[in-house]
Design a protein around this motif. Structure first.
Motif, short mmCIF file in Angstrom:
data_model
loop_
_atom_site.label_atom_id
_atom_site.label_comp_id
_atom_site.label_asym_id
_atom_site.label_seq_id
_atom_site.Cartn_x
_atom_site.Cartn_y
_atom_site.Cartn_z
N GLU A 127 0.69 -1.19 -0.07
CA GLU A 127 -0.07 -0.11 0.06
C GLU A 127 0.73 1.17 -0.01
O GLU A 127 0.74 2.28 -0.52
N ASP A 128 2.11 1.27 0.61
CA ASP A 128 2.90 2.57 0.79
C ASP A 128 4.19 2.49 -0.07
O ASP A 128 4.59 3.44 -0.25
N GLY A 129 4.58 1.22 -0.42
CA GLY A 129 5.76 1.11 -1.02
C GLY A 129 5.78 0.95 -2.55
O GLY A 129 6.78 1.24 -3.14
N ILE A 130 4.55 0.46 -2.97
CA ILE A 130 4.51 -0.08 -4.27
C ILE A 130 3.35 0.72 -5.06
O ILE A 130 3.56 1.37 -5.98
N ARG A 131 2.38 1.06 -4.63
CA ARG A 131 1.16 1.50 -4.98
C ARG A 131 1.33 3.05 -5.48
O ARG A 131 0.73 3.37 -6.66
N PRO A 132 2.09 3.73 -4.78
CA PRO A 132 2.26 5.14 -5.13
C PRO A 132 2.96 5.37 -6.36
O PRO A 132 3.07 6.31 -7.08
N PHE A 133 3.59 4.17 -6.84
CA PHE A 133 4.40 4.11 -8.24
C PHE A 133 3.92 3.55 -9.26
O PHE A 133 4.25 3.47 -10.30
N ARG A 134 2.93 2.64 -8.97
CA ARG A 134 2.33 1.66 -9.84
C ARG A 134 0.78 1.42 -9.49
O ARG A 134 0.34 0.95 -8.67
N GLU A 135 -0.10 1.43 -10.69
CA GLU A 135 -1.26 1.32 -10.67
C GLU A 135 -1.68 -0.18 -10.44
O GLU A 135 -1.03 -1.13 -11.29
N MET A 136 -2.45 -0.54 -9.40
CA MET A 136 -2.77 -1.70 -9.43
C MET A 136 -4.14 -2.46 -9.05
O MET A 136 -4.73 -1.61 -8.46
N SER A 137 -4.80 -3.35 -9.68
CA SER A 137 -6.00 -3.77 -9.18
C SER A 137 -6.23 -4.32 -7.92
O SER A 137 -5.34 -4.45 -7.28
N ASP A 138 -7.53 -4.30 -7.57
CA ASP A 138 -7.84 -5.01 -6.21
C ASP A 138 -7.07 -6.14 -5.96
O ASP A 138 -6.60 -6.63 -5.21
N ALA A 139 -7.47 -7.18 -7.10
CA ALA A 139 -7.04 -8.46 -7.03
C ALA A 139 -5.38 -8.63 -6.87
O ALA A 139 -5.08 -9.26 -6.26
N SER A 140 -4.76 -7.76 -7.94
CA SER A 140 -3.09 -7.59 -7.94
C SER A 140 -2.61 -7.16 -6.63
O SER A 140 -1.53 -7.84 -6.11
N GLN A 141 -3.32 -6.50 -5.95
CA GLN A 141 -2.67 -5.87 -4.41
C GLN A 141 -2.84 -6.97 -3.51
O GLN A 141 -1.85 -7.08 -2.84
N ARG A 142 -3.85 -7.56 -3.72
CA ARG A 142 -4.11 -8.55 -2.55
C ARG A 142 -3.12 -9.83 -2.67
O ARG A 142 -2.51 -10.36 -1.96
N ARG A 143 -3.04 -10.05 -3.96
CA ARG A 143 -1.90 -11.12 -4.59
C ARG A 143 -0.71 -10.82 -4.14
O ARG A 143 0.20 -11.79 -3.55
N VAL A 144 -0.23 -9.54 -4.26
CA VAL A 144 1.27 -9.12 -4.25
C VAL A 144 1.47 -9.21 -2.33
O VAL A 144 2.51 -9.54 -2.11
N ILE A 145 0.40 -8.79 -1.75
CA ILE A 145 0.31 -8.86 -0.12
C ILE A 145 0.70 -10.31 0.11
O ILE A 145 1.25 -10.46 1.17
N GLN A 146 0.04 -11.17 -0.53
CA GLN A 146 -0.01 -12.51 0.00
C GLN A 146 1.60 -13.14 -0.23
O GLN A 146 2.24 -13.91 0.66
N VAL A 147 2.35 -12.71 -1.37
CA VAL A 147 3.35 -12.97 -1.74
C VAL A 147 4.38 -12.41 -0.78
O VAL A 147 5.26 -12.95 -0.11
N LEU A 148 4.23 -11.29 -0.09
CA LEU A 148 5.04 -10.63 0.63
C LEU A 148 5.01 -11.17 1.93
O LEU A 148 6.09 -10.95 3.01
N VAL A 149 3.73 -11.64 2.45
CA VAL A 149 3.64 -12.44 3.62
C VAL A 149 4.73 -13.44 3.64
O VAL A 149 5.32 -13.76 4.86
N VAL A 150 4.82 -14.32 2.67
CA VAL A 150 5.82 -15.31 2.72
C VAL A 150 7.23 -14.83 2.58
O VAL A 150 8.02 -15.43 3.32
N VAL A 151 7.63 -13.70 1.75
CA VAL A 151 8.79 -13.02 2.01
C VAL A 151 9.35 -12.52 3.42
O VAL A 151 10.46 -12.99 3.55
N VAL A 152 8.51 -11.78 3.75
CA VAL A 152 8.74 -11.31 5.09
C VAL A 152 9.09 -12.42 6.35
O VAL A 152 9.96 -12.49 7.13
N GLY A 153 8.19 -13.31 6.18
CA GLY A 153 8.22 -14.54 7.02
C GLY A 153 9.78 -15.31 6.65
O GLY A 153 10.39 -15.67 7.81
N VAL A 154 10.10 -15.64 5.49
CA VAL A 154 11.43 -15.95 5.41
C VAL A 154 12.50 -15.23 5.67
O VAL A 154 13.27 -15.70 6.46
N ILE A 155 12.39 -13.85 5.62
CA ILE A 155 13.63 -13.05 6.00
C ILE A 155 13.75 -13.09 7.59
O ILE A 155 14.84 -13.17 8.26
#
Length: 497
Positions: A354-382
């Motif tokens: 919402e704050d690091g990607i959307r200000p620079f790139r238009e995203m549909s509602d479905a795309s936002q949710r999908r990327v959030i889900q991917v990042l849940v995994v990425v943050v968890g791994v880090i």
């Protein structure tokens, strides 16, 4: 069956039940980003109370709290002090933020701030600072889960496997259910960990010393330095009043500004629920009383754990408790860890998108949710990678994170209460304060009076924000009114439920 096998079976049952609750809880929210991140702004008092309490009291309280009491005595009282002090401002800030959020559709803290102070660099900086603070906090939760599972299974499930198991479950229900899953699992886990904490906090002093009074009488004779404020430093010397008081202050400033907690203002059904949650929150502080009693029970306990954070599982295993009780303790500790970790993972991913990607790139509602889900995994791994370092103290990890989060206080206050603050002032102050905090974090010997680096950052942050704001042009009154004059923002009936 051997003890570790019984404990593992109970652990598996607990994790299975948590997963079930998380998956069912997530069904109540819509498939939109607002549903996934803000729960369709429909959390009632019960869920808000436990989301707030269980989110704040995590593995640092259930394991790090007893560890600090055991090794540093009265130094741990700072934890008791800052919760009551820090949540009080939320009584006013929470409803104001919620009112603006309802009008403008905000679901994150940074959206609120950059709505008032439009700036892509500010949005990215807020996202970076938030995630930078989330990582040590999630790491703390994973370490706590791994420590407990490794200890109660006699090493058959090592820390790396225990942390992976517990947080594999967390990732699954957060991915599927978003904040709805977080809310209902936090409710279940909050109730469970309170029951376990009070049971152990009362039982261990009676089992080991014949009561709470006799326990403190012995400590007063044999280890009086542990009962004298401000307690001990990590090396066993007296902790300075500067370090003690600034730890309370930075934590009190930061507690309600954690993005994962701040975002819950946007989930509440009404402002009345937010205010009632604040009024009731100090009752959750009672959770710390048995936690501290557990730590003091370990002071004169024969033998010593590998690290202070292990004192609770160490005593549990050495006192010969039945396997079922050991398993329930393990589940209680996991409740403390997972009830915070799930909110952190969800918020870290949401803030990044919402704050690091959307200000620079238009995203549909479905795309936002999908990327959030991917990042849940990425943050968890880090965070999991950092969690494998067993030498770091759980409470030290938390205090480090608070130094970063405290820098969000001036921007939030400026957003909702200052008519003269400007974008340039907020951005300059945030950069100056964060840089100062990071400098003293890595150069602790240079800190005056041993003050916490977050407080030193604020000492620089606030004057820079004020001076630069006064030197730059003020914002349009109509724009400022949208944020400062919040009394007119909420539709009839929503401000007080």
């Amino acid at each position: 069956m051997e003890r570790w096998q019984v404990v593992t079976a109970i652990l598996a049952g607990y994790l299975g039940l948590t997963l079930y609750i998380g998956l069912r809880g997530g069904r109540s929210s819509s498939a939109s980003v607002q549903g996934y991140v803000a729960g369709d702004r429909d959390f009632g008092l019960l869920v808000m109370y436990f989301v707030t309490g269980a989110t704040v009291f995590s593995a640092f309280a259930f394991l790090g709290g007893p560890g600090w009491v055991y090794s540093r005595g009265a130094a741990a009282f700072y934890i008791l002090a800052y919760g009551v002090l820090g949540i009080a401002p939320w009584y006013w800030i929470g409803p104001r933020a919620a009112a603006v959020g309802r009008r403008a559709g905000y679901v994150t803290q940074a959206q609120l701030i950059t709505g008032r102070f439009p700036s892509r660099p500010l949005s990215v900086l807020l996202a970076v600072l938030s995630v930078a603070a989330f990582i040590p906090y999630v790491t703390l939760q994973m370490q706590g889960a791994g420590i407990v599972i490794e200890a109660v299974t006699d090493g058959h499930i090592p820390l790396w496997a225990g942390a992976a198991l517990a947080y594999g479950i967390v990732v699954v229900y957060v991915l599927r259910g978003g904040v709805g899953a977080v809310g209902w699992t936090n409710t279940f886990q909050g109730i469970f960990m309170i029951v376990i904490a009070w049971t152990l906090g009362l039982y261990l002093p009676y089992r080991l010393y014949g009561g709470i009074g006799p326990m403190f009488e012995r400590i007063a004779v044999e280890r009086p330095e542990l009962l004298t404020a401000p307690g001990l430093a990590a090396d066993g010397s007296p902790w300075s009043w500067g370090a003690y008081s600034s730890s309370i202050l930075v934590s009190a400033i930061g507690i309600s500004l954690w993005p994962h907690l701040f975002m819950k203002a946007f989930t509440a059904r009404s402002d009345k629920i937010i205010r009632r949650t604040v009024v009731l929150f100090p009752t959750f502080q009672l959770f710390l009383i048995p936690v501290f009693l557990i730590g003091f029970a370990g002071v004169l306990f024969p033998g010593a754990p590998e690290t202070p954070d292990f004192i609770l599982p160490f005593m549990i295993l050495e006192t010969g408790l039945p396997s079922v009780v050991v398993g329930l303790f393990c589940a209680g500790a996991l409740s403390a860890s997972m009830s915070t970790g799930d909110a952190l993972l969800h918020a870290a991913a949401s803030v990044t998108v919402e704050d690091g990607i959307r200000p620079f790139r238009e995203m549909s509602d479905a795309s936002q949710r999908r990327v959030i889900q991917v990042l849940v995994v990425v943050v968890g791994v880090i965070a999991y990678w950092f969690a494998l370092d067993e030498d770091s103290s759980l409470v030290v990890l938390l205090l480090t994170a608070y130094g970063i989060i405290a820098q969000l206080a001036p921007p939030v206050v400026a957003t909702l209460y200052s008519r003269r603050a400007t974008t340039a002032g907020v951005l300059s102050g945030l950069i100056a304060g964060s840089a100062t905090s990071v400098f003293f974090l890595f150069n602790p010997a240079l800190r005056p009076l041993e003050l916490h680096e977050g407080i030193l950052g604020l000492i620089v942050h606030v004057p820079v924000l004020i001076i630069v704001s006064l030197l730059t042009g003020s914002q349009a009154p109509a724009h400022v009114d949208d944020f400062v004059a919040t009394d007119d923002l909420a539709p009839e009936g929503t401000s007080e439920g």
